[in-house]
Design an enzyme around this catalytic site. Structure first.
Site, PDB file in Angstrom:
ATOM      1  N   CYS A 135       0.809  -1.227   0.000  1.00 31.61           N
ATOM      2  CA  CYS A 135       0.000   0.000   0.000  1.00 31.61           C
ATOM      3  C   CYS A 135       0.842   1.277   0.000  1.00 31.61           C
ATOM      4  O   CYS A 135       0.744   2.118  -0.891  1.00 31.61           O
ATOM      5  CB  CYS A 135      -0.916  -0.031   1.208  1.00 31.61           C
ATOM      6  N   HIS A 185      -4.165   1.762   5.833  1.00 28.09           N
ATOM      7  CA  HIS A 185      -4.291   1.614   4.378  1.00 28.09           C
ATOM      8  C   HIS A 185      -4.651   2.976   3.792  1.00 28.09           C
ATOM      9  O   HIS A 185      -5.324   3.784   4.432  1.00 28.09           O
ATOM     10  CB  HIS A 185      -5.382   0.600   4.030  1.00 28.09           C
ATOM     11  N   HIS A 197      -5.424   2.311  -5.354  1.00 27.36           N
ATOM     12  CA  HIS A 197      -4.592   1.840  -4.248  1.00 27.36           C
ATOM     13  C   HIS A 197      -4.036   0.457  -4.560  1.00 27.36           C
ATOM     14  O   HIS A 197      -4.456  -0.196  -5.529  1.00 27.36           O
ATOM     15  CB  HIS A 197      -5.426   1.770  -2.961  1.00 27.36           C
TER      16      HIS A 197
END
Length: 224
Positions: A135, A185, A197
């Protein structure tokens, strides 16, 4: 803050920061015993240099932080006193941290174009290249490639540094609480409730903040 901005301006770098009211690394001297979000950001920077253990960032300037600072100072020919002042900030690249507040705002379209070009790249824990991203590795790579902005290595560090906004605009970052308390995240907001993402299950992909999974875990958005 004024001293940091003046120093960068004198070196020929044009600075304009819309987050003057938001603390940034370099605002104040940091030393043992202090408790501040700047300390957590410092730990994140030291972490990217391999001097501070992953998953250990907090707001406490304790023995572990001092030890990491001293190692950094020794490696860079500085007085190894464990105190983070202007010379240590300079070696850490604090000027670049301040600059990052506006760099991506002027290049949101380029940022998003670069991010979308990596759709389909697989997820890889600890990955920081197009062969596989995690991430925060994805965010770091895209920001650096599109605007030469270096973000903190972890989502936690990125979240601590950003300037909070009431609603995300294109190019802002959106944060979520997933596998642990706090920001764990994040993705780049594309507009129309969508963000891109590095998903642990799908790799680099586009999702909606209105999706049932993400909406329940949404923490907010921050500007860089």
């Amino acid at each position: 803050m004024k001293k940091v901005i003046m120093a960068v301006a004198l070196s020929g770098t044009l600075l304009s920061t819309p987050i003057a009211s938001h603390a940034a690394l370099g605002d104040q001297t940091l030393k043992s015993g202090m408790t501040h979000t700047d300390v957590q950001e410092l730990q994140g920077v030291l972490q990217t240099k391999g001097l501070y253990p992953k998953g250990k960032t907090d707001k406490q300037f304790g023995p572990m932080t001092k030890s990491a600072v001293i190692k950094f100072q020794k490696a860079n020919g500085l007085a190894a006193d464990g105190i983070v002042g202007k010379y240590t900030y300079k070696k850490l690249g604090a000027a670049q941290v301040v600059k990052s507040a506006t760099a991506t705002k002027s290049n949101a379209s380029g940022l998003i174009s670069k991010a979308k070009s990596y759709q389909g790249v697989p997820y890889k824990w600890g990955g920081t290249t197009p062969s596989g991203f995690d991430c925060s590795g994805f965010l770091n790579y895209v920001f650096n490639q599109s605007s030469q902005v270096q973000l903190p290595r972890t989502v936690e560090g990125i979240y601590a540094k950003g300037s909070k906004v009431a609603a995300p605009k294109t190019g802002d970052l959106v944060f979520f609480e997933t596998y642990k308390p706090g920001a764990s995240h994040a993705g780049i907001y594309l507009g129309n409730n969508q963000f891109i993402h590095a998903s642990s299950s799908k790799g680099v992909t586009i999702s909606s903040v209105k999706d049932s999974y993400w909406s329940k875990r949404y923490l907010g958005a921050k500007s860089y």
